[in-house]
Design a protein around this motif. Structure first.
Motif: not given
Length: 375
Positions: A47-48, A54-55, A61-62, A267-271
């Protein structure tokens, strides 16, 4: 405004009026065994790492995400090749979207549509006719045999008669849990030929029993074959919403025509990539869930229930004269399962050992009451 005008508002498509939206009950009860989730979440370490990924995505995100989700396709291709012994699954053969639901919808958008037909064999996943409806694709459902297998002669006849553009084959099947043998997949690919695609939906593929092959092994043989997977089930990623497929590169290229721009967020791709890095851990409970499933099948049969063979993480059992009353009786005891499938049957997800024990106890209590009588 007249009563007639009020009844016509909003100006919805006529065929959608009065239809209830799809969805299983979401109820806050101690034991939730109704939507086939993996009961084991990620470790704190996993989870970390997911949170860190995600961070890192958050500071970008711009900018729009990589619309080709290149790194994710490479990782998914590598995973599929290892999981099913499928040989060379290349990134060009992989496509992904927001859950296998969106993958299926995109397939119907690309290969279905007005003047085209999609078929499956009931009982089958209840969303399939909705994908067809939403894409204006004609829907035809054949029937499975009494053991929920597909009668190949009848299936070939249906294909010859309807000439479908899309054939949807869940394996393991939802809601029955039964898997398709490779010869059945090959036979239908051959019957459909170049006028359509055959989609084998392996949402529960990782739960298949020892010796049960994946349709991925047939990708090199049939160019009209599509195999879909998801991270919602075995990967314990129901909240991630990441579904994917493997197919001939010409099929993945065609899907690009109908996909929405930048449909997979950064975010979806990274997670998803972070989760794939932890695949051994996230999939580490699959064997345990298989054992729990097989033990549950044995228990239910010993109790006198009819039980479908299952290669998934759920079990279909029955038959009940009043299945809703049994469902309600279980719910009254804090156990939520699914009232779905053929009349008289119920479906229970495989949970932890403690959750399964609670289900067994509740079912035993209900069985002693008149509502527990079987058909």
């Amino acid at each position: 405004m007249s009563a007639e005008e009020a009844a016509a508002w909003p100006p919805l498509r006529e065929e959608l009026r009065g239809i209830e939206p799809y969805g299983a009950p979401q109820l806050d009860v101690p034991v939730q065994l109704n939507v086939n989730e993996n009961p084991y979440g990620p470790s704190p370490e996993c989870a970390a790492d997911i949170a860190a990924a995600a961070g890192r995505a958050a500071v970008t995100l711009n900018r729009y995400p990589d619309r080709e989700f290149t790194a994710l396709r490479v990782a998914l291709a590598s995973y599929l090749g290892k999981d099913a012994g499928a040989g060379d699954v290349t990134p060009e053969m992989v496509w992904a979207a927001n859950g296998s639901n969106e993958v299926m919808l995109q397939l119907l958008q690309a290969f279905g549509g007005p003047g085209r037909t999609a078929i499956s064999f009931a009982p089958t996943y209840s969303m399939y006719p909705e994908y067809a409806r939403d894409t204006h694709t004609r829907w035809v459902a054949g029937r499975r045999a009494s053991d929920f297998a597909i009668d190949l002669d009848a299936a070939r006849d249906l294909v010859a008669r309807e000439r479908p553009s899309v054939v949807l084959l869940p394996s393991p099947n939802n809601p029955t849990g039964t898997a398709l043998p490779p010869d059945a997949v090959s036979a239908l690919c051959q019957a459909v030929g170049d006028h359509g695609i055959v989609v084998v939906d392996e949402a529960y593929g990782e739960f298949r029993r020892e010796g049960v092959p994946s349709a991925l092994e047939l990708l090199g043989t049939h160019r009209n074959l599509v195999v879909t997977r998801t991270m919602s089930k075995a990967f314990a990623g129901a909240g991630l919403r990441l579904g994917y497929l493997a197919a001939d590169p010409a099929i993945t290229a065609a899907i690009r025509v109908v996909r929405l721009p930048y449909h997979l967020s950064a975010v979806t791709q990274a997670v998803a990539l972070a989760a794939l890095d932890h695949a051994p851990e996230l999939l580490g409970r699959v064997d345990e869930l298989r054992r729990e499933r097989d033990a549950l099948v044995d228990h239910l049969r010993a109790e006198g229930y009819q039980v479908a063979d299952s290669d998934a993480n759920f079990v279909l059992f029955g038959r009940f004269a009043d299945r809703h009353a049994v469902w309600q009786g279980l719910l009254d005891r804090g156990v939520l399962i699914r009232e779905t499938g053929p009349a008289g049957w119920l479906r229970v997800s495989v949970g932890t050992a403690e959750e399964t024990a609670a289900f067994r106890t509740a079912l035993s209590d209900v069985q002693r009451e008149p509502i527990g009588e079987r058909a």
